[in-house]
Design a protein around this motif. Sequence first.
Motif, mmCIF file in Angstrom:
data_model
loop_
_atom_site.group_PDB
_atom_site.id
_atom_site.type_symbol
_atom_site.label_atom_id
_atom_site.label_comp_id
_atom_site.label_asym_id
_atom_site.label_seq_id
_atom_site.Cartn_x
_atom_site.Cartn_y
_atom_site.Cartn_z
ATOM 1 N N GLY A 43 0.987 -1.247 0.187
ATOM 2 C CA GLY A 43 0.278 0.024 -0.418
ATOM 3 C C GLY A 43 0.526 1.303 -0.059
ATOM 4 N N ARG A 44 0.451 2.213 1.428
ATOM 5 C CA ARG A 44 1.562 3.379 1.096
ATOM 6 C C ARG A 44 2.940 3.123 2.019
ATOM 7 N NH1 ARG A 44 -2.199 8.337 2.401
ATOM 8 N NH2 ARG A 44 -0.206 8.895 2.951
ATOM 9 N N ARG A 45 3.037 2.390 2.718
ATOM 10 C CA ARG A 45 4.149 2.095 3.039
ATOM 11 C C ARG A 45 4.899 1.079 3.230
ATOM 12 N NH1 ARG A 45 1.975 -1.825 8.478
ATOM 13 N NH2 ARG A 45 1.046 -2.715 7.465
ATOM 14 N N TYR A 46 6.186 1.043 3.553
ATOM 15 C CA TYR A 46 6.785 -0.407 2.966
ATOM 16 C C TYR A 46 7.209 -0.966 5.003
ATOM 17 C CZ TYR A 46 9.357 3.184 -0.552
ATOM 18 O OH TYR A 46 9.704 3.528 -2.160
ATOM 19 N N ILE A 47 8.113 -2.561 4.102
ATOM 20 C CA ILE A 47 8.042 -3.236 4.746
ATOM 21 C C ILE A 47 8.710 -3.912 4.747
ATOM 22 C CG2 ILE A 47 7.424 -5.610 6.044
ATOM 23 C CD1 ILE A 47 5.408 -2.828 6.324
#
Length: 132
Positions: free
Chosen positions: A63-67
């Motif tokens: 989505g909009r975040r980095y993992i």
Amino acid sequence: MDPPFQTKLSRRERQIMEAVYRLGEASVAAVQDELPDDPDYHAVRVAMAKLEDKGHLCHRREGRRYIYKPEIPREEAKRSALGHLVRTYFSGAPSEVLLTLLNMSAEDLSTDDIAELEAWIEQAKDEGTAHD
């Protein structure tokens, strides 16, 4: 031999790496929640990006975040850290490390723990004999 990757990290970077190893993979917010001293989100994000630039972390987009996850496998990191510890504090002698650990926790060892240690020692003897 290159120094272990842990010695190339700042205190905060080590804390971040420890958190990511504990979590397996994590967003910046999840790592932030794991760190002492309630660091600023932006500071954690910048530190994690720096760790990625150094080759310690990699990420995927969700989505909009980095993992983020560790680039260096946990087993390799453990071996590197332990090797550094053995060289630095135990004159390169693994037996000194084992004796120290046994002395520290002798009363905490169960019969099963002792049997497992004995089996490892016997296996090491057999492997050592095979190389002679």
